[in-house]
Design a protein around this motif. Structure first.
Motif, mmCIF file in Angstrom:
data_model
loop_
_atom_site.group_PDB
_atom_site.id
_atom_site.type_symbol
_atom_site.label_atom_id
_atom_site.label_comp_id
_atom_site.label_asym_id
_atom_site.label_seq_id
_atom_site.Cartn_x
_atom_site.Cartn_y
_atom_site.Cartn_z
ATOM 1 N N PRO A 1 0.828 -1.228 0.000
ATOM 2 C CA PRO A 1 0.000 0.000 0.000
ATOM 3 C C PRO A 1 0.855 1.268 0.000
ATOM 4 N N ARG A 2 1.911 1.301 0.803
ATOM 5 C CA ARG A 2 2.800 2.473 0.851
ATOM 6 C C ARG A 2 3.493 2.695 -0.494
ATOM 7 N N ASP A 3 4.029 1.622 -1.081
ATOM 8 C CA ASP A 3 4.731 1.753 -2.358
ATOM 9 C C ASP A 3 3.795 2.237 -3.462
ATOM 10 N N LEU A 4 2.565 1.752 -3.454
ATOM 11 C CA LEU A 4 1.615 2.171 -4.480
ATOM 12 C C LEU A 4 1.122 3.595 -4.243
ATOM 13 N N ARG A 5 1.047 4.027 -3.002
ATOM 14 C CA ARG A 5 0.733 5.451 -2.742
ATOM 15 C C ARG A 5 1.798 6.341 -3.376
ATOM 16 N N ARG A 6 3.064 5.964 -3.219
ATOM 17 C CA ARG A 6 4.157 6.738 -3.813
ATOM 18 C C ARG A 6 4.052 6.766 -5.335
ATOM 19 N N THR A 7 3.714 5.645 -5.913
ATOM 20 C CA THR A 7 3.596 5.562 -7.364
ATOM 21 C C THR A 7 2.443 6.415 -7.868
ATOM 22 N N VAL A 8 1.316 6.370 -7.176
ATOM 23 C CA VAL A 8 0.174 7.210 -7.545
ATOM 24 C C VAL A 8 0.543 8.683 -7.420
ATOM 25 N N ARG A 9 1.244 9.035 -6.352
ATOM 26 C CA ARG A 9 1.680 10.425 -6.150
ATOM 27 C C ARG A 9 2.552 10.888 -7.323
ATOM 28 N N ALA A 10 3.509 10.049 -7.727
ATOM 29 C CA ALA A 10 4.391 10.410 -8.848
ATOM 30 C C ALA A 10 3.596 10.543 -10.145
ATOM 31 N N GLY A 11 2.644 9.642 -10.362
ATOM 32 C CA GLY A 11 1.817 9.733 -11.565
ATOM 33 C C GLY A 11 0.983 11.002 -11.597
ATOM 34 N N LEU A 12 0.384 11.357 -10.461
ATOM 35 C CA LEU A 12 -0.423 12.574 -10.416
ATOM 36 C C LEU A 12 0.437 13.821 -10.560
ATOM 37 N N GLU A 13 1.655 13.768 -10.061
ATOM 38 C CA GLU A 13 2.580 14.885 -10.269
ATOM 39 C C GLU A 13 2.897 15.027 -11.758
ATOM 40 N N TYR A 14 3.174 13.908 -12.415
ATOM 41 C CA TYR A 14 3.469 13.934 -13.840
ATOM 42 C C TYR A 14 2.275 14.463 -14.644
ATOM 43 N N TRP A 15 1.074 14.020 -14.274
ATOM 44 C CA TRP A 15 -0.128 14.431 -14.995
ATOM 45 C C TRP A 15 -0.663 15.771 -14.500
ATOM 46 N N ARG A 16 0.106 16.444 -13.662
ATOM 47 C CA ARG A 16 -0.241 17.787 -13.181
ATOM 48 C C ARG A 16 -1.598 17.812 -12.474
ATOM 49 N N GLN A 17 -1.800 16.845 -11.612
ATOM 50 C CA GLN A 17 -3.049 16.758 -10.854
ATOM 51 C C GLN A 17 -2.778 16.633 -9.354
ATOM 52 N N PRO A 18 -1.994 17.523 -8.776
ATOM 53 C CA PRO A 18 -1.622 17.380 -7.369
ATOM 54 C C PRO A 18 -2.789 17.507 -6.398
ATOM 55 N N THR A 19 -3.874 18.141 -6.818
ATOM 56 C CA THR A 19 -5.009 18.305 -5.897
ATOM 57 C C THR A 19 -5.691 16.977 -5.582
ATOM 58 N N LEU A 20 -5.472 15.957 -6.403
ATOM 59 C CA LEU A 20 -6.079 14.644 -6.156
ATOM 60 C C LEU A 20 -5.186 13.705 -5.359
ATOM 61 N N THR A 21 -3.966 14.130 -5.065
ATOM 62 C CA THR A 21 -2.972 13.217 -4.500
ATOM 63 C C THR A 21 -3.428 12.558 -3.209
ATOM 64 N N GLU A 22 -3.826 13.335 -2.220
ATOM 65 C CA GLU A 22 -4.176 12.745 -0.926
ATOM 66 C C GLU A 22 -5.346 11.778 -1.048
ATOM 67 N N THR A 23 -6.361 12.154 -1.804
ATOM 68 C CA THR A 23 -7.524 11.288 -1.961
ATOM 69 C C THR A 23 -7.156 10.022 -2.726
ATOM 70 N N ALA A 24 -6.408 10.155 -3.805
ATOM 71 C CA ALA A 24 -6.016 8.977 -4.590
ATOM 72 C C ALA A 24 -5.126 8.047 -3.775
ATOM 73 N N GLU A 25 -4.213 8.600 -2.981
ATOM 74 C CA GLU A 25 -3.367 7.770 -2.130
ATOM 75 C C GLU A 25 -4.211 6.987 -1.122
ATOM 76 N N LEU A 26 -5.179 7.647 -0.516
ATOM 77 C CA LEU A 26 -6.066 6.967 0.425
ATOM 78 C C LEU A 26 -6.825 5.836 -0.262
ATOM 79 N N LEU A 27 -7.382 6.114 -1.435
ATOM 80 C CA LEU A 27 -8.189 5.114 -2.138
ATOM 81 C C LEU A 27 -7.359 3.900 -2.559
#
Length: 192
Positions: free
Chosen positions: A47-73
């Motif tokens: 779960p931790r590793d995939l949160r990091r991966t989702v965070r990096a993907g959202l940073e790349y796609w310029r969607q930082p406002t979704l980071t916390e919610t996507a990491e939780l999900l």
């Protein structure tokens, strides 16, 4: 623009595949001990590793406002997959112009059920959190895959970054020991 490199700790029983123009998927071999309500210590880092991966993907796609919610999900769905699933776990995260879709396949045909946790229970709230924070969520009819969707706000500058950064048609993947059958090549996502 140079793409952000998405990296994560992998084990001999996992593979990461970048899906050009879409997102990524990670196939994870379940360790002995995960399932029947427990997560094996060997699987606890996912779960931790995939949160990091989702965070990096959202940073790349310029969607930082979704980071916390996507990491939780992703964390809740992956934890549930290890705790209650029966087979290897496949996580697929897809970015479109309108949404972020997270899918987790756990190999169990049993439909997930919203739990009824008391105030003192440490667990049992995962799907309640998914229901509360996702724009939509559900379970494929076969019961194997739980998914959720977050709507994407308009990115700064109005455009998504370029999707293709390699030769079109050539898959980008890192083989970490799974054969083709274990990588779930027939798993297909439905549009939200």
């Amino acid at each position: 623009m140079t793409p952000t490199v998405i990296s994560m700790r992998t084990a001999p029983s996992a593979s990461f595949r970048f899906l050009p123009g879409e997102g990524f998927e990670v196939a994870i071999g379940r360790s002995t001990g995960s399932g029947n309500g427990a997560v094996a210590s060997a699987d606890a880092h996912w779960p931790r590793d995939l949160r990091r991966t989702v965070r990096a993907g959202l940073e790349y796609w310029r969607q930082p406002t979704l980071t916390e919610t996507a990491e939780l999900l992703v964390s809740e769905l992956v934890t549930n997959a290890f705790r209650h699933g029966q087979d290897d776990v496949l996580v697929r995260v897809r970015f479109t112009a309108r949404c972020l879709r997270i899918e987790v396949r756990d190999g169990s045909p049993e439909m997930p059920v919203l739990g009824s946790a008391s105030d003192l229970d440490e667990g049992g709230r995962g799907l309640f959190l998914v229901k509360a924070f996702a724009d939509t969520w559900g379970v494929h009819l076969d019961g194997f895959t739980t998914w959720c969707v977050l709507a994407l706000p308009e990115p700064p500058g109005g455009q998504m970054p370029p999707a293709e950064t390699h030769t079109p048609g050539s898959p980008v993947s890192r083989d970490t020991g799974l054969d083709a059958a274990q990588q779930h090549p027939t798993f297909r996502a439905d549009a939200p």
